[in-house]
Scaffold this active site. Structure first.
Site, PDB file in Angstrom:
ATOM      1  N   GLY A  43       0.685  -1.117  -0.143  1.00 48.54           N
ATOM      2  CA  GLY A  43       0.096  -0.063  -0.023  1.00 48.54           C
ATOM      3  C   GLY A  43       0.726   1.141  -0.011  1.00 48.54           C
ATOM      4  O   GLY A  43       2.129   1.207  -0.397  1.00 48.54           O
ATOM      5  N   CYS A  44       0.084   2.351   0.280  1.00 53.54           N
ATOM      6  CA  CYS A  44       0.934   3.685   0.578  1.00 53.54           C
ATOM      7  C   CYS A  44       2.206   3.397   1.301  1.00 53.54           C
ATOM      8  O   CYS A  44       2.304   3.170   2.527  1.00 53.54           O
ATOM      9  CB  CYS A  44      -0.032   4.519   1.045  1.00 53.54           C
ATOM     10  N   PHE A  45       3.252   3.915   0.580  1.00 53.61           N
ATOM     11  CA  PHE A  45       4.710   3.728   1.168  1.00 53.61           C
ATOM     12  C   PHE A  45       4.815   4.762   2.546  1.00 53.61           C
ATOM     13  O   PHE A  45       5.672   4.480   3.154  1.00 53.61           O
ATOM     14  CB  PHE A  45       5.904   3.916   0.268  1.00 53.61           C
TER      15      PHE A  45
END
Length: 209
Positions: A43-45
């Protein structure tokens, strides 16, 4: 500044989430010395980076892109969902303090949901997929064995969809680095990532800085 993650982060904070109770890996990387590298996508880093920056033995975490080419490893291009990249993090760690298998346990228990196919929370698309990018055959063997172990243990109510992939890692733009630490009040960070950090500290107190 372009946002890396969904604007669905606006609004009240999510209720603190707990870690999934999973066993430690039965198999781990052995016999390595000196700084080692792990590359994980979940997912979003921003949130992935924030969780692993708090792990003892982790020397650095870099947000970036894995699974595609250098030419298209920019946020504007990756966000089109046509470059084959995943938002990922590169972890440099001391194996004398924290093992590769332990990093995978944190990855699966608190950093993301490995049963979500091509999305994480509000973020949709294959760039938000769950994936592991082993750096060598030993890491690949440990990752494959752990996914099989968790599947056999029925650790989750749905099948694990985490992929084991290959490919280089490319650092993301500077404004993405250390985003949660630099912007702790950002609505996305408050809603989606603070609960992950809290869950890590609660579930792995001996590993938290």
């Amino acid at each position: 500044m372009v946002s890396a993650c969904s604007d669905a982060g606006a609004g009240p904070p999510a209720a603190p989430g707990g870690a999934v109770r999973i066993p430690a890996p039965a198999k781990d990387v052995q016999g390595v010395r000196g700084p080692q590298v792990a590359v994980l996508a979940g997912g979003c880093f921003w949130g992935m980076e924030a969780v692993f920056e708090g792990v003892k033995g982790v020397r650095s975490v870099t947000s970036g892109y894995a699974g595609g080419t250098r030419e298209t490893a920019t946020y504007d291009q990756v966000s089109t969902e046509r470059t084959r990249h995943a938002e990922a993090i590169r972890i440099v760690y001391d194996p004398a303090v924290v093992s590769y298998g332990t990093l995978l346990r944190i990855f699966f228990a608190v950093a993301h949901d490995p049963t979500q196919l091509n999305y994480q929370g509000p973020d949709k698309g294959p760039s938000y997929r769950s994936a592991i990018f082993p750096r060598d055959p030993a890491q690949r063997a440990v990752a494959a064995a752990y996914i099989a172990q968790l599947g056999a243990a029925r650790a989750y109510p749905r099948p694990i969809v985490t992929r084991i992939e290959q490919g280089p890692f490319y650092p993301a733009e500077g404004y993405h680095q250390d985003f949660a630490r630099r912007h702790p009040s950002h609505p996305y960070i408050v809603r989606w990532d603070h609960p992950k950090i809290a869950a890590f500290r609660a579930a792995f107190p001996a590993l938290a800085r």
